[in-house]
Design an enzyme around this catalytic site. Sequence first.
Site, PDB file in Angstrom:
ATOM      1  N   SER A 287      -2.669 -10.310   6.623  1.00 57.68           N
ATOM      2  CA  SER A 287      -2.231  -8.956   6.888  1.00 57.68           C
ATOM      3  C   SER A 287      -1.820  -8.895   8.361  1.00 57.68           C
ATOM      4  CB  SER A 287      -3.371  -7.997   6.586  1.00 57.68           C
ATOM      5  OG  SER A 287      -3.050  -6.740   7.111  1.00 57.68           O
TER       6      SER A 287
ATOM      7  N   ASP B 120      -7.702   2.460  11.025  1.00 59.30           N
ATOM      8  CA  ASP B 120      -6.473   3.247  11.093  1.00 59.30           C
ATOM      9  C   ASP B 120      -6.586   4.602  10.400  1.00 59.30           C
ATOM     10  OD1 ASP B 120      -5.225   1.434  12.676  1.00 59.30           O
ATOM     11  OD2 ASP B 120      -4.147   0.424  11.057  1.00 59.30           O
TER      12      ASP B 120
ATOM     13  N   ARG C 230      -1.345   4.032  16.846  1.00 64.16           N
ATOM     14  CA  ARG C 230      -1.596   4.955  15.731  1.00 64.16           C
ATOM     15  C   ARG C 230      -1.474   6.439  16.065  1.00 64.16           C
ATOM     16  NH1 ARG C 230      -0.061   1.096  13.638  1.00 64.16           N
ATOM     17  NH2 ARG C 230      -1.140  -0.183  12.094  1.00 64.16           N
TER      18      ARG C 230
ATOM     19  N   ASP D 248       0.815  -1.223   0.000  1.00 66.34           N
ATOM     20  CA  ASP D 248       0.000   0.000   0.000  1.00 66.34           C
ATOM     21  C   ASP D 248       0.846   1.269   0.000  1.00 66.34           C
ATOM     22  OD1 ASP D 248      -2.621  -1.175   0.100  1.00 66.34           O
ATOM     23  OD2 ASP D 248      -2.296  -1.645   2.211  1.00 66.34           O
TER      24      ASP D 248
HETATM   25  N1  ARG Z   1      -8.464  -4.451  14.153  1.00 65.76           N
HETATM   26  C1  ARG Z   1      -7.368  -3.944  14.918  1.00 65.76           C
HETATM   27  C2  ARG Z   1      -7.529  -2.477  15.153  1.00 65.76           C
HETATM   28  O1  ARG Z   1      -8.237  -1.829  14.445  1.00 65.76           O
HETATM   29  C3  ARG Z   1      -6.007  -4.315  14.363  1.00 65.76           C
HETATM   30  C4  ARG Z   1      -5.793  -4.141  12.916  1.00 65.76           C
HETATM   31  C5  ARG Z   1      -4.407  -4.524  12.553  1.00 65.76           C
HETATM   32  N2  ARG Z   1      -4.132  -4.465  11.157  1.00 65.76           N
HETATM   33  C6  ARG Z   1      -3.669  -5.506  10.430  1.00 65.76           C
HETATM   34  N3  ARG Z   1      -3.452  -5.288   9.204  1.00 65.76           N
HETATM   35  N4  ARG Z   1      -3.501  -6.684  10.920  1.00 65.76           N
HETATM   36  O2  ARG Z   1      -6.972  -1.953  16.073  1.00 65.76           O
END
Ligand code: ARG
Length: 413
Positions: A171, A122, A93, A14
């Site tokens: 991912s 995110d 984040r 990405d």
């Molecule tokens: N769902 C979790 C969050 O929003 C973690 C997302 C992590 N991303 C990944 N690509 N595994 O905090």
Amino acid sequence: MTNRVALAFSGGLDTTVCVPLLEEEYGYDEVIGVTVDVGQPEAEFEEAAETAAALDLEHHVVDAKAAFAEACLDAVKANATYQGYPLGTALARPIIAKAILEVAEAEGCDALAHGCTGKGNDQLRFEAVWRGTDKEVIAPVRELGLTREWEIEYADDRDLPVEGGNEGDWSIDTNLWSRSVEGADLEDPSYVPPEGIYEWTEKPGEETTLVEIEFDEGLPVAVDGEALEPVELIELLNEIGGAHGVGRTDMMEDRMLGLKVRENYEHPAATILLVAHEGLEQLVLTAEERRFKSTIDDEWAQKGYEGLVFHPLMDALNAFVDATQERVTGTVTVKLEGGQARAVGRESASAVYSEAAASFDTESVGDIAQDDATGVAKYHGFQARLANTVAADEEEDEANDESEPLVTDGGED
Ligand code: ARG
């Protein structure tokens, strides 16, 4: 004047395609890639550096591990989990976003960009920090409606340096506090994940270990008698817990936009610290404090999940949490067994506990004798009994009304 944009850069697919797109589609003269260290594995920094070099991208790496570890330990004070997830990605984040903003300011950038899709959390967490600054916010993947397939083809066409993707095409997002695995075959909620998705945790075995955590005003400060800084303390507990298969979560998670997602997490240190901290609060906080704090803790976790850690509500929640933590000083022994962590021993100079009062072996405590409770027992449930009696009387009245013939039925007039 040159237009510069600072891009949150990981070297993955990405963010790699974002580099030429920011120039071609958005007209920026220069892109700066920023990778923020919140405890990712070394290989991720190597990948970012190699990809940046191949793209001829100016690349900055910012170490934010200490700030992130502090945020994680603040979450421990609030017993914070969102639907069972200890918030690793979520808490990282805002720290990443802030670090990128600082680089952008120092480097004279006019804009900030991330490679998040329009489906996840995110994008919201980054932009919550970035919007309201004087910088433009750009989200190429979301705004141009890109799919993974399109990105792979685009990267191929332009010979961009992207690797085949993660193992199993999952991912993965890793930092000091948790490792998250999602996507591909895991998107089927009925699919039972293979052991191979786990990297931090061993398959739980027979072995049992005790680990002793010392807290000072709600913050963990030592493990097995050794004083440690937050980063080292978390790293050590990830190792110890991981070896015992502690801290695996397989869940359906409600994202902020409402989509449900199947998530798998590993978070050994978080599990041990949360269990230990709560074990200590059980000993030192009053029942009223604990009950009220659990609603504050829930709200804290919600705001943490949303990435709104700078929300004024969060300041108020933190003020409450900190006030309760003044007595959360002591030591908790946690047993790691069969993939579980349990508090099995706790001690504190602030314990709201009287062994003499609770014991079966004593008759009185100070001037309170056992039979003083008789009056309390008589009153206990008074209102409920009264309410039930009134309801029963009403029912009886109604039953009588139905069975007795109406007076007028007598035909007397
Ligand atoms: N769902 C979790 C969050 O929003 C973690 C997302 C992590 N991303 C990944 N690509 N595994 O905090």
